[in-house]
Design a protein around this motif. Structure first.
Motif, short mmCIF file in Angstrom:
data_model
loop_
_atom_site.label_atom_id
_atom_site.label_comp_id
_atom_site.label_asym_id
_atom_site.label_seq_id
_atom_site.Cartn_x
_atom_site.Cartn_y
_atom_site.Cartn_z
N ARG A 20 0.84 -1.07 -0.04
CA ARG A 20 -0.02 -0.07 -0.10
C ARG A 20 0.74 1.35 -0.10
N ARG A 24 0.39 3.88 1.64
CA ARG A 24 0.41 4.71 2.78
C ARG A 24 1.61 3.85 3.69
N ASP A 57 1.93 10.73 1.10
CA ASP A 57 1.11 11.84 1.71
C ASP A 57 -0.04 11.90 0.81
N LYS A 58 -1.18 11.45 1.35
CA LYS A 58 -2.72 11.42 0.40
C LYS A 58 -2.70 13.10 -0.24
N TYR A 87 -3.73 3.39 -2.06
CA TYR A 87 -3.34 3.74 -0.79
C TYR A 87 -3.57 2.83 0.40
#
Ligand code: NAD
Length: 348
Positions: free
Chosen positions: A306, A308, A313-314, A348
């Protein structure tokens, strides 16, 4: 099938020496290129130990070991490498290691036109491309120049027996990404498609074996051959997969891991619009759902699955989507900002 065949085949010629124990031939390969004062380039740590092995074999043919390569070749690292080559009056660069070390050798050759001998120990495939990627701040810059193509590649599978499972897995997924993308780019040629399928077949069957048991010599050889072919097809061009990985790399995310994580998602997005690529991947991976086959492979590997987990950083999603969309990629389907946002959210 493409409606009309149109391509430019521009894959650089290289001398390739492949054998167990081939490292011992580095001196004669240097001689062939009139290299008498080689600067050996490597990464620190385990890479430096490999570099030391090379300088020991070269003896007086080596003028120094510069084990300071860093992933994505930051500008300061490139400058330090260039200074080392100039200070030692090197007449050639011999690089041992993965894509990070090879990147630094290319950065030196880009400025000096010194010949490179590459001794790759991961599956990045960089040794077979005219592409140099460097970072300056948060942006990754890519140049394409025949000066950076290693003249000779020495593949010695013995050097990869100690490659950690995580690096085997991530750089192997990077090679798979080269192959997959090569099947749907507009500029694919009969040669690159053939090489890509051969590489997929080899790495699809052997990467899981090499990750589970690094000492499996036949699996290691198979993966290294696949990495060479994967690098060669990368020279033909790239599309969404590499553009997205490139922008994420500029943000400081680890290159091979980012490739691995986004690959199944990019495949899901693209393959329905690329039936020829899909059919070839189904054959090579012996699976009716190539994206799922790659996702399953990734799940069993000791690397993140993933974005994340690798520090994405979304809040940067819009920036990434904008950068990728600006590339106006249309093959096999338009890579719009919305599409990229969806892929990032799924990964993500
Ligand atoms: P890497 O070169 O960063 O290597 C990962 C780690 O593995 C390093 O710590 C290294 O020292 C270690 N290592 C390498 N070989 C080893 C061995 N035999 N035994 C033990 N440890 C070993 O990782 P990578 O995935 O090979 O390369 C990533 C870089 O390559 C990125 O910067 C990427 O942009 C670049 N790249 C460039 C191209 C191109 O065509 N220009 C293509 C693919 C990747």
């Amino acid at each position: 099938m493409k409606a009309e065949a149109a391509f430019t085949h521009d894959v650089p010629p290289q001398r390739v020496v492949f054998a167990s124990g081939a490292l011992s031939r580095v001196g004669e390969e240097a001689e062939r290129l009139n290299i008498g004062r080689a600067l050996v380039v490597a990464t620190p740590g385990s890479g430096e130990r490999l570099g030391k092995k090379v300088t020991d074999i070269l003896g007086a043919q080596a003028v120094g070991l510069h084990a300071q390569a860093v992933i994505h070749v930051p500008k300061a690292v490139a400058e330090a490498g260039l200074k080392a080559a100039r200070d030692t009056k090197a007449d050639g660069v011999i690089v041992v290691g993965g894509g990070s070390a090879i990147g630094l050798a290319k950065a030196i050759a880009f400025e000096t036109a010194l010949p490179i001998i590459a001794i790759p120990t991961t599956y990045s495939g960089s040794e077979a491309t005219p592409i140099l990627g460097m970072t300056d701040g948060e942006r990754k810059i890519t140049v394409r120049d025949s000066k950076v193509v290693p003249r000779t590649i020495i593949y010695d599978p013995d050097l990869t027996l100690g490659l950690p499972p995580a690096v085997s897995a991530s750089s192997g997924m990077n090679a798979i990404a080269h192959c997959v993308e090569a099947l749907w780019i507009d500029n694919r040629t009969p040669v690159t498609v053939g090489l890509s399928c051969e590489a997929m077949l080899r790495i699809g069957r052997s990467l899981p074996v090499a990750v589970a048991d690094g000492s499996n010599q036949p699996a290691r050889s198979d993966c290294l051959i696949a990495a060479w072919l994967a690098g060669a097809v990368l020279s033909a061009g790239t599309a969404l997969q590499h553009k997205l990985a490139h922008v994420l790399g500029g943000l400081g995310l680890p290159h091979a891991e980012a490739h691995a994580i986004i690959l199944p998602h990019v495949m899901r997005f693209n393959l329905e619009a690329a039936p020829e690529a899909k059919a070839r991947l189904e054959d090579a991976l012996v699976s009716g759902d190539p994206a799922d086959a790659i996702a399953n492979m990734l799940r069993k590997f000791p690397i993140p699955e993933r974005l994340r987990e690798i520090g994405f950083d979304k809040a940067k999603s819009d920036f990434v989507a904008g950068e990728v969309a600006a590339g106006k990629i249309t093959a096999p389907r338009p890579a719009t900002a919305d599409a990229v946002r969806e892929i990032l959210a799924a990964a993500y």
